[in-house]
Scaffold this motif. Sequence first.
Motif, PDB file in Angstrom:
ATOM      1  N   GLY A 302     128.122  25.187   0.908  1.00 19.71           N
ATOM      2  CA  GLY A 302     126.958  25.057   0.485  1.00 19.71           C
ATOM      3  C   GLY A 302     126.107  26.401  -0.158  1.00 19.71           C
ATOM      4  N   ALA A 303     126.820  27.192   1.093  1.00 15.55           N
ATOM      5  CA  ALA A 303     126.090  29.124   0.483  1.00 15.55           C
ATOM      6  C   ALA A 303     126.698  29.478  -0.461  1.00 15.55           C
ATOM      7  CB  ALA A 303     125.878  29.410   1.600  1.00 15.55           C
ATOM      8  N   LEU A 304     127.865  29.646  -1.036  1.00 17.91           N
ATOM      9  CA  LEU A 304     129.012  29.978  -1.736  1.00 17.91           C
ATOM     10  C   LEU A 304     128.554  29.154  -3.043  1.00 17.91           C
ATOM     11  CD1 LEU A 304     132.333  29.856  -0.341  1.00 17.91           C
ATOM     12  CD2 LEU A 304     131.097  32.053  -1.081  1.00 17.91           C
ATOM     13  N   ALA A 305     128.447  27.844  -2.994  1.00 22.73           N
ATOM     14  CA  ALA A 305     128.225  26.878  -4.243  1.00 22.73           C
ATOM     15  C   ALA A 305     126.396  27.266  -5.208  1.00 22.73           C
ATOM     16  CB  ALA A 305     127.945  25.512  -4.117  1.00 22.73           C
ATOM     17  N   THR A 306     125.827  27.096  -3.659  1.00 22.03           N
ATOM     18  CA  THR A 306     124.102  27.496  -4.361  1.00 22.03           C
ATOM     19  C   THR A 306     123.729  28.563  -4.544  1.00 22.03           C
ATOM     20  OG1 THR A 306     123.418  26.406  -2.317  1.00 22.03           O
ATOM     21  CG2 THR A 306     121.967  27.379  -3.706  1.00 22.03           C
ATOM     22  N   GLY A 307     124.596  29.829  -3.722  1.00 15.84           N
ATOM     23  CA  GLY A 307     124.737  31.198  -4.185  1.00 15.84           C
ATOM     24  C   GLY A 307     125.360  32.065  -5.203  1.00 15.84           C
ATOM     25  N   SER A 308     126.280  31.329  -5.913  1.00 14.99           N
ATOM     26  CA  SER A 308     126.894  31.413  -6.997  1.00 14.99           C
ATOM     27  C   SER A 308     125.638  31.186  -8.064  1.00 14.99           C
ATOM     28  CB  SER A 308     128.212  31.352  -7.329  1.00 14.99           C
ATOM     29  OG  SER A 308     128.334  29.622  -6.837  1.00 14.99           O
ATOM     30  N   ASN A 309     125.404  29.965  -8.017  1.00 17.70           N
ATOM     31  CA  ASN A 309     124.858  28.495  -8.674  1.00 17.70           C
ATOM     32  C   ASN A 309     123.257  29.736  -9.611  1.00 17.70           C
ATOM     33  OD1 ASN A 309     124.689  27.124 -10.869  1.00 17.70           O
ATOM     34  ND2 ASN A 309     123.025  25.692  -8.939  1.00 17.70           N
ATOM     35  N   LEU A 310     122.826  30.194  -8.355  1.00 21.40           N
ATOM     36  CA  LEU A 310     121.695  30.369  -8.567  1.00 21.40           C
ATOM     37  C   LEU A 310     121.387  31.306  -9.024  1.00 21.40           C
ATOM     38  CD1 LEU A 310     118.731  29.952  -7.404  1.00 21.40           C
ATOM     39  CD2 LEU A 310     119.004  32.193  -5.073  1.00 21.40           C
ATOM     40  N   ASN A 311     122.443  32.777  -8.909  1.00 24.32           N
ATOM     41  CA  ASN A 311     122.858  33.311  -9.710  1.00 24.32           C
ATOM     42  C   ASN A 311     122.384  33.126 -11.831  1.00 24.32           C
ATOM     43  OD1 ASN A 311     122.662  36.756 -10.720  1.00 24.32           O
ATOM     44  ND2 ASN A 311     125.091  36.368 -10.691  1.00 24.32           N
ATOM     45  N   ARG A 312     123.180  32.592 -11.809  1.00 28.80           N
ATOM     46  CA  ARG A 312     123.360  31.955 -13.030  1.00 28.80           C
ATOM     47  C   ARG A 312     121.905  31.209 -13.690  1.00 28.80           C
ATOM     48  NH1 ARG A 312     127.507  31.312 -15.988  1.00 28.80           N
ATOM     49  NH2 ARG A 312     126.756  29.686 -16.979  1.00 28.80           N
ATOM     50  N   THR A 313     121.679  30.809 -12.805  1.00 24.52           N
ATOM     51  CA  THR A 313     119.895  29.633 -12.626  1.00 24.52           C
ATOM     52  C   THR A 313     119.118  30.936 -12.725  1.00 24.52           C
ATOM     53  OG1 THR A 313     120.554  28.203 -11.408  1.00 24.52           O
ATOM     54  CG2 THR A 313     118.273  28.127 -11.553  1.00 24.52           C
ATOM     55  N   ILE A 314     118.831  31.706 -12.188  1.00 20.96           N
ATOM     56  CA  ILE A 314     118.297  32.798 -12.706  1.00 20.96           C
ATOM     57  C   ILE A 314     118.171  33.518 -14.181  1.00 20.96           C
ATOM     58  CG2 ILE A 314     116.927  34.860 -11.345  1.00 20.96           C
ATOM     59  CD1 ILE A 314     116.848  33.746  -8.974  1.00 20.96           C
ATOM     60  N   ASN A 315     119.471  34.020 -14.186  1.00 24.42           N
ATOM     61  CA  ASN A 315     119.808  34.228 -15.361  1.00 24.42           C
ATOM     62  C   ASN A 315     119.415  33.103 -16.729  1.00 24.42           C
ATOM     63  OD1 ASN A 315     120.840  36.657 -14.510  1.00 24.42           O
ATOM     64  ND2 ASN A 315     123.110  36.158 -14.599  1.00 24.42           N
ATOM     65  N   ASN A 316     119.186  32.670 -16.674  1.00 28.73           N
ATOM     66  CA  ASN A 316     118.408  31.480 -17.345  1.00 28.73           C
ATOM     67  C   ASN A 316     117.105  31.128 -18.116  1.00 28.73           C
ATOM     68  OD1 ASN A 316     121.710  30.235 -18.597  1.00 28.73           O
ATOM     69  ND2 ASN A 316     121.142  28.636 -17.121  1.00 28.73           N
ATOM     70  N   ALA A 645     130.306  26.833 -10.914  1.00 30.56           N
ATOM     71  CA  ALA A 645     129.366  27.804  -9.336  1.00 30.56           C
ATOM     72  C   ALA A 645     130.989  26.402  -8.513  1.00 30.56           C
ATOM     73  CB  ALA A 645     128.829  26.786  -9.281  1.00 30.56           C
ATOM     74  N   SER A 646     131.063  25.499  -8.580  1.00 26.20           N
ATOM     75  CA  SER A 646     131.996  25.128  -8.287  1.00 26.20           C
ATOM     76  C   SER A 646     133.631  25.088  -8.227  1.00 26.20           C
ATOM     77  CB  SER A 646     132.365  23.024  -8.388  1.00 26.20           C
ATOM     78  OG  SER A 646     131.085  23.022  -9.421  1.00 26.20           O
ATOM     79  N   LEU A 647     134.173  26.212  -9.895  1.00 24.01           N
ATOM     80  CA  LEU A 647     134.643  26.601  -9.700  1.00 24.01           C
ATOM     81  C   LEU A 647     135.121  27.911  -8.567  1.00 24.01           C
ATOM     82  CD1 LEU A 647     137.173  25.388 -12.024  1.00 24.01           C
ATOM     83  CD2 LEU A 647     136.439  27.415 -13.056  1.00 24.01           C
ATOM     84  N   PHE A 648     134.149  28.273  -8.374  1.00 24.53           N
ATOM     85  CA  PHE A 648     134.408  29.760  -7.307  1.00 24.53           C
ATOM     86  C   PHE A 648     134.084  29.167  -7.018  1.00 24.53           C
ATOM     87  CE2 PHE A 648     131.320  32.718  -5.403  1.00 24.53           C
ATOM     88  CZ  PHE A 648     132.370  33.956  -5.511  1.00 24.53           C
ATOM     89  N   THR A 649     133.244  28.414  -6.037  1.00 21.01           N
ATOM     90  CA  THR A 649     133.331  27.725  -4.416  1.00 21.01           C
ATOM     91  C   THR A 649     134.717  27.312  -4.216  1.00 21.01           C
ATOM     92  OG1 THR A 649     131.308  26.991  -4.436  1.00 21.01           O
ATOM     93  CG2 THR A 649     132.669  26.565  -2.930  1.00 21.01           C
TER      94      THR A 649
END
Lengths: 675, 255
Positions: A302-316, A645-649
């Motif tokens: 959860g932490a890894l996926a959300t962490g990596s996802n949030l970065n992209r989301t905020i960039n969007n 995000a899933s790929l990264f995690t």
Amino acid sequence: MYFKLAIQNVKKSFKDYMIYFLTLAFSICLFYSFNSFQAQQAVMELSQGQADIIDSVMLIMKILSVFVAIVLGFLVIYANNFLIKRRKKELGLYTLLGMPKNHISRILVYETFIVGLVSLIVGLLSGFFLSQLLTVITANLFEANLNYSFIFSLDAMLLTIIAFALIFLVIMIFNTLILNRYKLIDLIHAGQKNETLKIKNIYISILLFIVSLLILGYTYHYALSLGINALVHLNIIAPLGILGTVLFFMSLAGFLLRFVQSSKSLYYRKLNMFVLRQVNASINSNFLSMSIVCIMLLFSIGALATGSNLNRTINNTLLYATPYDYTYSAYIDPEHPMYAEDFTHMSEQLKLNPKDIKEEAFVHEYCSDITTKTYQKQIEALLGEPDSSFYEQSIEVIPLSEFNKLRKQYDLEPIRLKNDECYFFTSIEMLKELIDEIIAKEKELTLYGKPLRISNTDYELINLGTSSNTGTAALAVVVNDDAIPKGTPLYSVYWNVTLADSVDIQGFDDYMSTKINAYQYHQAQEVNNQPVSYSSVTSEHVKENSKGLAVIMTYIGIYLGLIFLMASAVILALQQLSQASDNKQRYLILNKLGAEKRMVNQSILFQLSIYFFMPLLLAVVHSIVGIQVVNSIVVAFGRSDLFIASLFTGGIILLIYGAYFFITYIGYKSILSKR
Amino acid sequence: MTPILDVVDIEKYYGNKGNLTKAVNHVSFQVEKGEFIGIMGPSGSGKTTLLNCISTIDSVTSGHISINNKDITALRKNALSKFRREELGFIFQDFNLLDTLTAYENIALALTIQKRKPSEIKKQVMSVAQKLDIVDVLQKYPYQMSGGQKQRVASARALVSEPSLILADEPTGALDSKSSRALLDSFERLNAEYEATILMVTHDAFTASYAKRILFIKDGRIFNELIRGNDSRKAFFNRIIEVETLLGGDSSNVL
């Protein structure tokens, strides 16, 4: 004398201590680096915005540290247990030779102290280096300049020492308690004694397995149906999920056994039978740790996926926050009214080079004769009782032509309004629910004495200019230009600028900040002796700030994710290795019966796979559901891309977890091959 | 007739130059098919080392051991495993049953290791269970069985793959006398009716009296050989005791 004995013991059983020692040093290293994050900003050139964000994140870090310390504490106690178990026979010998128990525990205390001290030193030293590396990485992520010098955080070091001193204290007490519980006969025969077998009824296992699936299924369904509200109902979801998970692992081995038994050709194939029985027999001592590992993995994923996802989301999201290169916005004090004409010639008055400016556009928000009090009913129903001053706020009115120009900047279609129509919207996410309610319930509003029909049922959350805030327009109404009477005072004004490609945004901002104060003063003199409260922001500023937030959130997510991932891997590794020595006898029998080395290795691999990948599998299923829920929150920040995000995690988990799995496999084999 | 087991002048040394222990010192003997041979000797005489060498668990320092015309001292590790599971059956003093498996599964394990077919496995397990009279306990776990039952299950496991040679290391060592007798009776029957070749290591004269031939070992050397011939077991037992007295003859020096 006991101290000497303790030192010799540590030296002698160095191999056994190695795992324990590494776990300790590693935890200490992580803990220090994690907390030294505070010291990192000293060597980085951060903007005020970034520094503010770090301040608030530090608080989160402190709270997280307590949590992490508890997790690491359990981990270390676990590793310690592993060690004691392997040394039972030695302890038995001391007792046999007539050493009183309190003396033995004194040896253990000394040993813990020695190992603790050494690992503290090694852990802190490696922590110093890791924190240097992290500083560089952080600076890189922030795109901040680094005035590199060796960073050292006394705070973090003290915190680490205190936390681990406490952990060691607990271990010392723990060891003494354990020692008092052991009987001499058990200690002496520790090597030969197999754990007492309680073969459980397989049918109960199957029943429990089905029950656990039902509980988990229900929990998933419940969480998904709640969506974003699932977090509020965590007090129901979490216990149910944990119960389901524990039952799952409690009954998994029995179920697997029965399941494979139903296929004779699979069950009586090579050592399958042996492995399944083995897993089933030791499940009593393993199911709890498997459940814990599963839940920790869930946190980790959860932490890894959300962490990596949030970065992209905020960039969007940044795309929506930065329509123009530069925005000057002024909020007009109703006591000292100003008008659109007062701002029309801004660029000339500021003596700007017209060539620098590719495009400029005003968005004027006019005061209206209605205030937010008009919608008191809806506001109080949805948002609760606000400050009394809130009701004095005017509804903001925006002319259609300016609004459409703004929409064009966002690549949105222009809207059309008839003379008796208006368009209601907001750019603040938090107010969306309120506005939706108003649009749905109220068909009309009376503006400047004229009734207007609310024409829209939906709207985009767009900003009136580049802004670092989440929204610029609160309760706003768009009307035809001529519906606004001449001489209506301004509520606020946005002067949006797109600069020519050749112009450096930062340079422009610097120029503006020197000029604008003078301009402000001049204007104040001329108009009403009262300075205008204004703010100006460049798209770069906004990007920097948001990026800072995104980077830090990502950092926390990945950091915590890694700790949990490693902790769970270490737990499983230690547990399997400690069982390896218990199982030595069984593998020796297999060897005597003429089982090939390859066959035995396969069975070890099979067995370890069950222990390592079953918790991972369930954690992945859990997290798919969990991320669905969390994602509905992340979406609030903007669009998200789960795939990357899933790929990264997945990659990180495969790497770290896989590495631990492999090391365990090697260690397991070496323990079995030892005479 | 070619012997099943042919031990030719083997030696097994332990330790280093300064402190050399000759656990087995120039031992040679042969075992024919269908023989029931006992190896006796006091503790430390080297009988277990000898058995370990024959059973391919340990390697010899010099000499050759052939089982079924195959020289096992020349085999490599993986070939040894294959040889062990196909040609040898083991019975140990402490049974060495896997406590996590039922009796049936314990016996079947010897066959699954050989990658036999499941249908075949069932037939063979049942047949050997009948021979050893353990059909009732097949579904029990070792901890639910008596010592005698355990050892019979262990024997069944050794027999089920129809090995050329059965090696038994102190098979009655952990049994009471009644169970011992029952187990040895079944050994005798297996030997007589199914022509199983059994090599049994023991230090117990009563157990040894069931064998047809006995080798006595002392200090790593063959000290004596007894052949039962047509003697009754009682008579054979007495002869064994005599040799044992002789073996322990050093005691005359003590007195």
